[in-house]
Each structure stands twice: as structure tokens, then as C-alpha cells.
Design a protein around this motif. Structure first.
Motif, PDB file in Angstrom:
ATOM      1  N   GLU A 399     -10.115   2.785  -3.299  1.00  0.00           N
ATOM      2  CA  GLU A 399     -10.376   2.372  -1.919  1.00  0.00           C
ATOM      3  C   GLU A 399     -10.970   0.975  -1.867  1.00  0.00           C
ATOM      4  O   GLU A 399     -10.630   0.169  -0.991  1.00  0.00           O
ATOM      5  CB  GLU A 399     -11.302   3.370  -1.234  1.00  0.00           C
ATOM      6  CG  GLU A 399     -10.634   4.683  -0.858  1.00  0.00           C
ATOM      7  CD  GLU A 399     -11.513   5.542   0.021  1.00  0.00           C
ATOM      8  OE1 GLU A 399     -11.856   5.084   1.127  1.00  0.00           O
ATOM      9  OE2 GLU A 399     -11.863   6.659  -0.400  1.00  0.00           O
ATOM     10  N   GLN A 400     -11.869   0.673  -2.794  1.00  0.00           N
ATOM     11  CA  GLN A 400     -12.444  -0.669  -2.846  1.00  0.00           C
ATOM     12  C   GLN A 400     -11.370  -1.707  -3.165  1.00  0.00           C
ATOM     13  O   GLN A 400     -11.338  -2.792  -2.586  1.00  0.00           O
ATOM     14  CB  GLN A 400     -13.550  -0.709  -3.904  1.00  0.00           C
ATOM     15  CG  GLN A 400     -14.758   0.158  -3.577  1.00  0.00           C
ATOM     16  CD  GLN A 400     -15.729   0.273  -4.750  1.00  0.00           C
ATOM     17  OE1 GLN A 400     -15.580  -0.401  -5.773  1.00  0.00           O
ATOM     18  NE2 GLN A 400     -16.735   1.126  -4.608  1.00  0.00           N
ATOM     19  N   MET A 401     -10.479  -1.350  -4.083  1.00  0.00           N
ATOM     20  CA  MET A 401      -9.369  -2.248  -4.415  1.00  0.00           C
ATOM     21  C   MET A 401      -8.447  -2.451  -3.214  1.00  0.00           C
ATOM     22  O   MET A 401      -8.008  -3.570  -2.923  1.00  0.00           O
ATOM     23  CB  MET A 401      -8.564  -1.683  -5.583  1.00  0.00           C
ATOM     24  CG  MET A 401      -9.288  -1.669  -6.913  1.00  0.00           C
ATOM     25  SD  MET A 401      -8.303  -0.831  -8.193  1.00  0.00           S
ATOM     26  CE  MET A 401      -6.875  -1.926  -8.326  1.00  0.00           C
ATOM     27  N   ALA A 402      -8.162  -1.358  -2.509  1.00  0.00           N
ATOM     28  CA  ALA A 402      -7.248  -1.424  -1.368  1.00  0.00           C
ATOM     29  C   ALA A 402      -7.754  -2.400  -0.308  1.00  0.00           C
ATOM     30  O   ALA A 402      -6.966  -3.117   0.319  1.00  0.00           O
ATOM     31  CB  ALA A 402      -7.065  -0.040  -0.769  1.00  0.00           C
ATOM     32  N   LEU A 403      -9.075  -2.438  -0.111  1.00  0.00           N
ATOM     33  CA  LEU A 403      -9.641  -3.341   0.880  1.00  0.00           C
ATOM     34  C   LEU A 403      -9.513  -4.800   0.460  1.00  0.00           C
ATOM     35  O   LEU A 403      -9.592  -5.702   1.306  1.00  0.00           O
ATOM     36  CB  LEU A 403     -11.115  -2.995   1.114  1.00  0.00           C
ATOM     37  CG  LEU A 403     -11.373  -1.619   1.753  1.00  0.00           C
ATOM     38  CD1 LEU A 403     -12.861  -1.335   1.810  1.00  0.00           C
ATOM     39  CD2 LEU A 403     -10.767  -1.548   3.153  1.00  0.00           C
ATOM     40  N   ARG A 404      -9.277  -5.032  -0.805  1.00  0.00           N
ATOM     41  CA  ARG A 404      -9.153  -6.406  -1.315  1.00  0.00           C
ATOM     42  C   ARG A 404      -7.694  -6.857  -1.454  1.00  0.00           C
ATOM     43  O   ARG A 404      -7.438  -8.006  -1.780  1.00  0.00           O
ATOM     44  CB  ARG A 404      -9.864  -6.521  -2.665  1.00  0.00           C
ATOM     45  CG  ARG A 404     -11.367  -6.292  -2.591  1.00  0.00           C
ATOM     46  CD  ARG A 404     -11.988  -6.202  -3.986  1.00  0.00           C
ATOM     47  NE  ARG A 404     -11.775  -7.429  -4.761  1.00  0.00           N
ATOM     48  CZ  ARG A 404     -12.052  -7.537  -6.064  1.00  0.00           C
ATOM     49  NH1 ARG A 404     -12.549  -6.490  -6.722  1.00  0.00           N
ATOM     50  NH2 ARG A 404     -11.829  -8.669  -6.704  1.00  0.00           N
ATOM     51  N   ILE A 405      -6.762  -5.948  -1.226  1.00  0.00           N
ATOM     52  CA  ILE A 405      -5.345  -6.300  -1.330  1.00  0.00           C
ATOM     53  C   ILE A 405      -4.834  -6.839   0.005  1.00  0.00           C
ATOM     54  O   ILE A 405      -5.124  -6.275   1.066  1.00  0.00           O
ATOM     55  CB  ILE A 405      -4.513  -5.087  -1.788  1.00  0.00           C
ATOM     56  CG1 ILE A 405      -4.764  -4.824  -3.279  1.00  0.00           C
ATOM     57  CG2 ILE A 405      -3.030  -5.307  -1.549  1.00  0.00           C
ATOM     58  CD1 ILE A 405      -3.935  -3.711  -3.861  1.00  0.00           C
ATOM     59  N   ASP A 406      -4.085  -7.919  -0.053  1.00  0.00           N
ATOM     60  CA  ASP A 406      -3.518  -8.530   1.149  1.00  0.00           C
ATOM     61  C   ASP A 406      -2.229  -7.812   1.519  1.00  0.00           C
ATOM     62  O   ASP A 406      -1.141  -8.150   1.031  1.00  0.00           O
ATOM     63  CB  ASP A 406      -3.222 -10.013   0.899  1.00  0.00           C
ATOM     64  CG  ASP A 406      -4.463 -10.808   0.538  1.00  0.00           C
ATOM     65  OD1 ASP A 406      -5.564 -10.407   0.958  1.00  0.00           O
ATOM     66  OD2 ASP A 406      -4.326 -11.824  -0.166  1.00  0.00           O
ATOM     67  N   ALA A 407      -2.337  -6.812   2.360  1.00  0.00           N
ATOM     68  CA  ALA A 407      -1.168  -6.034   2.762  1.00  0.00           C
ATOM     69  C   ALA A 407      -1.461  -5.300   4.055  1.00  0.00           C
ATOM     70  O   ALA A 407      -2.621  -5.054   4.400  1.00  0.00           O
ATOM     71  CB  ALA A 407      -0.780  -5.039   1.668  1.00  0.00           C
ATOM     72  N   GLY A 408      -0.394  -4.941   4.754  1.00  0.00           N
ATOM     73  CA  GLY A 408      -0.553  -4.193   5.994  1.00  0.00           C
ATOM     74  C   GLY A 408      -0.805  -2.720   5.774  1.00  0.00           C
ATOM     75  O   GLY A 408      -1.342  -2.035   6.654  1.00  0.00           O
ATOM     76  N   GLN A 409      -0.414  -2.178   4.613  1.00  0.00           N
ATOM     77  CA  GLN A 409      -0.683  -0.787   4.301  1.00  0.00           C
ATOM     78  C   GLN A 409      -0.767  -0.614   2.790  1.00  0.00           C
ATOM     79  O   GLN A 409      -0.083  -1.295   2.033  1.00  0.00           O
ATOM     80  CB  GLN A 409       0.388   0.139   4.893  1.00  0.00           C
ATOM     81  CG  GLN A 409       1.792  -0.030   4.335  1.00  0.00           C
ATOM     82  CD  GLN A 409       2.788   0.862   5.046  1.00  0.00           C
ATOM     83  OE1 GLN A 409       3.453   0.439   5.988  1.00  0.00           O
ATOM     84  NE2 GLN A 409       2.928   2.093   4.595  1.00  0.00           N
ATOM     85  N   VAL A 410      -1.645   0.296   2.377  1.00  0.00           N
ATOM     86  CA  VAL A 410      -1.849   0.568   0.959  1.00  0.00           C
ATOM     87  C   VAL A 410      -1.836   2.077   0.754  1.00  0.00           C
ATOM     88  O   VAL A 410      -2.512   2.820   1.468  1.00  0.00           O
ATOM     89  CB  VAL A 410      -3.188  -0.006   0.452  1.00  0.00           C
ATOM     90  CG1 VAL A 410      -3.354   0.272  -1.051  1.00  0.00           C
ATOM     91  CG2 VAL A 410      -3.278  -1.504   0.722  1.00  0.00           C
ATOM     92  N   ALA A 411      -1.058   2.526  -0.232  1.00  0.00           N
ATOM     93  CA  ALA A 411      -1.023   3.940  -0.590  1.00  0.00           C
ATOM     94  C   ALA A 411      -1.740   4.114  -1.928  1.00  0.00           C
ATOM     95  O   ALA A 411      -1.474   3.387  -2.888  1.00  0.00           O
ATOM     96  CB  ALA A 411       0.411   4.438  -0.706  1.00  0.00           C
ATOM     97  N   ILE A 412      -2.642   5.069  -1.984  1.00  0.00           N
ATOM     98  CA  ILE A 412      -3.382   5.374  -3.209  1.00  0.00           C
ATOM     99  C   ILE A 412      -2.828   6.659  -3.800  1.00  0.00           C
ATOM    100  O   ILE A 412      -2.836   7.710  -3.157  1.00  0.00           O
ATOM    101  CB  ILE A 412      -4.889   5.509  -2.915  1.00  0.00           C
ATOM    102  CG1 ILE A 412      -5.443   4.159  -2.433  1.00  0.00           C
ATOM    103  CG2 ILE A 412      -5.647   5.988  -4.153  1.00  0.00           C
ATOM    104  CD1 ILE A 412      -6.877   4.231  -1.928  1.00  0.00           C
TER     105      ILE A 412
END
Length: 453
Positions: A399-412
Motif C-alpha cells: 500500500e505504501q508503494m502504491a501511493l508512490r506509483i504514478d498511475a490512475g489505478q494500482v492492483a496489489i
């Protein structure tokens, strides 16, 4: 004239007359005139129409899937679920539009102040060929349920699929001209955008075409939603469930012969498991069957056009010439049709073509990362920002990584996908605005503030 070719063999399927500028003007006028009564209808009445259209789609799903297979090469086993998903989208907005657009009371110095959401008018949807039914309905369903009417300009590659959508509305008994089909040659699209009766534009396609649409819509001061290309990262850390991650990576990359904006295009693997994960990918890709999209056993059909295949092969060749290893595929097949084999490129660096350009086909690029921080840096080293995937056993870290990725949506630990319930869209060269979910239906409405003393 719109010429449809079968990507299996390159032969002409049929030729369809395109609308003349005069005919286009008349069809937009039809949608414009239908707006008054449609916007005055209740959410319940609109829902009945959309649900009837959904029933017609399901009743015709085998034929529509076959049309997609013939016109753009989608395997039949993927085409039927696409029609089902389009029907689900229509039903989802039928059930939820009233709630999404409910009036919001806001505190102020008034005795009563609130925001209501009203339709804009006729919305132009400019659609691509790669998911003819699904991409149409993620535009049509929310726009129509909001009370707008729709002018659908589908891609010239899929005229029969576009006609099939229009026929579903007719068979459902939808009010005349709430959705009009605009079979246009590309040169006439500018005139459609500039037509004063078109109040907003929804575009899905390449970032190059998106720039042109954005410029035209901006010049006319019309709101637009742009869903453009993607070069989505798929980050695999050392503690991930590698078997599951490999399954999803291959599935994501190969759906629709890799012709998907949100496919996993850049697989970034942490050093300790790099070699093992590459072997897993190679064994899975090697099992996939290339063939006739009408055959239920086919995993990868042909690419939609000859020029798309040629450009993909250029990207692969340039990447190999720059030092990447090709463990699978990478060669143009002999014989008719626009086929390209499942291709696995490894040791791909951030300076190489396939890392920097969007690859639209069954080509998987794998890049080595020393650790999580380098994986994040590589994930963001792109001009695109559509979707991203993260695989690790540590969901808090993910989740911490997802907040740092430049994207409109992130799937974990799952596949990046579009879902009627959730907003979808990108940043940077992947576009702006959102489709789907509660956010999507609010793109083409007037958020009107009322203040009462």
C-alpha cells in the motif's frame, strides 16, 4: 467507405458506406432533438431502457463475439465474456445512477444550499477497436443514465460490431436517437467535435490521437475525458507468491493478443527471484496457442492490422539490438494474417525501446531491480501513468508503494482490470478524467449550485 479486413488473412470482409458530412450533421441533430425528452425522463425509466439493452446484448452475445473475432481478431473465448461485461455495465449504472447523482446539501449562509447534477446534452464518444463492446458501454451506460444522449463514433476497423450495438438499442425498444451510430471516416471527426450540438467528448485511443482530440475539444471549450495508452509496470518483490504472480502476469499481458492499454507491459522483478520468475514466465508463455480466433482453443489471435504488427516487430527488434535477450518468439510468422507470437524479452533496461514505448501485442519485457526502491524508480520511469501491479506478501508495504506509483489505478496481488464499480483512468500521457464508478458518471454533468436566501 469503411473497409473491414479479417486479420486472420488480411482479406476484405465487407465495405460499409461512411456518413457524408451532411448525413453526420443530420444524425447529430437526431441525438440533439432526442435530448429534451430523455433528460426529462426519470432514472427509473432510463434504467428500464438500459436493462432491456443489456438483455439484448446477452441474447446476441455469440454473434457479437463472432463479429469481434472476424473484425479485429479477439479470441471467441474472450469475446463472449466481453459482451457479458458490457451488459453488466449497463445494468450497474441502471441500478446506481440515481444514487451517484443524488442532490448534495452543503452548509452555507443560505437557508438552503445544494448541488444537483444535470446532463449536458449530446456527448460524442470516439472509440477504439480493441474492445468494441466493453469500451462502448463504459462510455454509453453512464452518459445515458445521467440523461445525456450519445453519438457513438466507433473505430473504422469494427463497423459491424458498432452496428450490432446500435441494433441492440433498436431491439430493446429504446427511445429513438438517444444513441446514434456515426460510421465516420477519420477526416470527418474534427467536424463532429466542433459541432455546437456536441457538448462533451469521450475519447479512448493512442496518446498521439488524444492530443489532437484534446486540442480540438479545448478550442471549443468542451469538456473531455481521455483514456490513452499505457506502459503498465508489474512489480514482483522477492517475497511474492511467484506462481500466482506469474499466472496473472501472463494472463494480463496476453488478453486480446496483448492489445490492451492496462496490460502488464513492463515486468520489474527483484534481484533474488529474477531468474526463477523468468523461467516461470517462459514456461507459461510457451504453452499458449496462436491461431484462429473462432477456435475456442486459441489463446492468442492475430493483431488487428498489418501496420500494428510491423510496429510491434520494430520495437522488439530495436530492443534486442540494444542488448535485451529474446527467450521466446520475436520473429514474424510466415503465412497469411497479422499474427505475432508470444515473445519474452529479458534484461530489458530503461534505455531500451520496449521499456519506453507502449507495446501493443503479446510481448513481455522483464527488467531486473536490485531492491524495492529501484523497482519503484523503474516503475515510475515512464511517460505513461495508467495502471500498475504490485506483488508482495507484505500488503502494508504494498500500500505504501502504491501511493508512490504514478498511475490512475494500482492492483496489489491481483490483476489490473476495469470494473463498472470502480473509477478508471490515467495521468501524464495516459490521459485525464475518469470512466466508470461514481466518478465516471459525474464527468458529463453540470454540477449546479443552488443558493436559497
Amino acid at each position: 467507405m469503411l473497409i473491414a479486413r479479417n486479420p486472420m488473412n488480411g482479406e476484405i470482409i465487407a465495405e460499409y458506406p461512411a456518413l457524408t458530412p451532411t448525413q453526420m450533421h443530420e444524425r447529430i441533430g437526431d441525438a440533439d432533438r432526442a435530448f429534451d425528452s430523455w433528460q426529462s425522463s426519470t432514472f427509473e425509466d432510463r434504467a428500464k431502457v438500459l436493462k432491456a439493452v443489456a438483455r439484448e446484448l446477452r441474447a446476441d452475445k455469440d454473434r457479437l463475439a463472432e463479429l469481434m473475432a472476424i473484425e479485429m481478431g479477439k479470441p471467441i473465448k474472450e469475446g463472449v465474456p466481453e459482451v457479458e461485461k458490457a451488459a453488466w455495465c449497463a445494468e450497474f449504472y441502471a441500478d446506481n445512477a440515481e444514487q451517484f447523482l443524488s442532490t448534495e446539501t452543503l452548509a452555507s449562509d443560505a437557508s438552503n444550499s445544494y448541488v444537483c447534477y444535470q446532463p449536458l446534452g449530446t456527448v460524442l464518444g470516439i472509440l477504439p477497436w480493441n474492445a468494441p463492446l466493453w469500451l462502448a458501454f463504459r462510455f454509453l451506460a453512464p452518459a445515458l443514465m445521467a440523461g445525456n444522449t450519445c453519438a457513438m463514433k466507433h473505430d473504422p476497423n469494427v463497423p459491424a460490431s458498432a452496428a450490432g450495438i446500435a441494433e441492440a438499442f433498436q431491439r430493446a425498444g429504446a427511445p429513438s436517437d438517444i444513441m446514434v451510430n456515426l460510421p465516420l471516416e477519420t477526416g470527418n471527426v474534427e467536424q463532429a467535435i466542433r459541432d455546437p450540438r456536441i457538448r462533451a467528448v469521450s475519447f479512448t485511443g493512442s496518446d498521439a490521437a488524444g492530443r489532437k482530440v484534446a486540442a480540438l475539444a479545448g478550442a471549443e471549450l468542451k469538456p473531455a475525458v481521455l483514456e490513452l495508452g499505457g506502459s503498465d509496470p508489474f512489480v514482483v518483490l522477492a517475497d511474492a507468491d511467484l506462481e500466482k504472480a506469474a499466472d496473472i502476469a501472463v494472463l494480463s499481458r496476453i488478453i486480446n493478443a496483448g492489445q490492451s492499454c492496462i496490460a502488464a507491459k513492463r515486468v520489474i522483478v527483484e534481484e533474488p527471484v529474477y531468474g526463477t520468475f523468468v523461467e516461470m514466465l517462459q514456461s507459461r508463455l510457451a504453452k499458449l496457442r496462436l491461431g484462429d480466433p473462432l477456435d475456442k482453443g486459441t489463446d492468442i489471435g492475430p493483431l488487428a492490422r498489418a501496420d500494428l504488427r510491423q510496429n510491434l516487430h520494430r520495437q522488439v527488434s530495436e530492443t534486442i539490438d540494444a542488448g535485451a535477450q529474446c527467450l521466446l518468439g520475436g520473429e514474424l510468422p510466415e503465412g497469411p494474417g497479422f499474427f505475432y507470437p508470444a515473445t519474452l524479452l529479458t534484461e530489458v533496461s530503461e534505455t531500451m525501446c520496449a521499456f519506453n514505448e507502449e507495446t501493443f501485442g503479446p510481448v513481455m519485457c522483464v527488467t531486473r531491480a536490485a531492491d524495492m526502491e529501484e523497482a519503484l524508480q523503474l516503475a515510475n520511469e515512464t511517460d505513461y501513468g495508467l495502471g500498475a501491479g504490485i506483488w508482495t506478501a507484505n500488503t502494508e508495504l504494498a500500500e505504501q508503494m502504491a501511493l508512490r506509483i504514478d498511475a490512475g489505478q494500482v492492483a496489489i496481488n491481483g490483476i489490473v482490470k476495469t470494473d463498472p464499480r470502480l473509477p478508471s483512468g490515467g495521468i501524464k500521457r495516459s490521459g485525464y478524467g475518469r470512466e466508470l464508478g461514481p466518478h465516471g458518471i459525474r464527468e458529463f454533468v453540470n454540477a449546479k449550485q443552488l443558493w436559497i436566501a
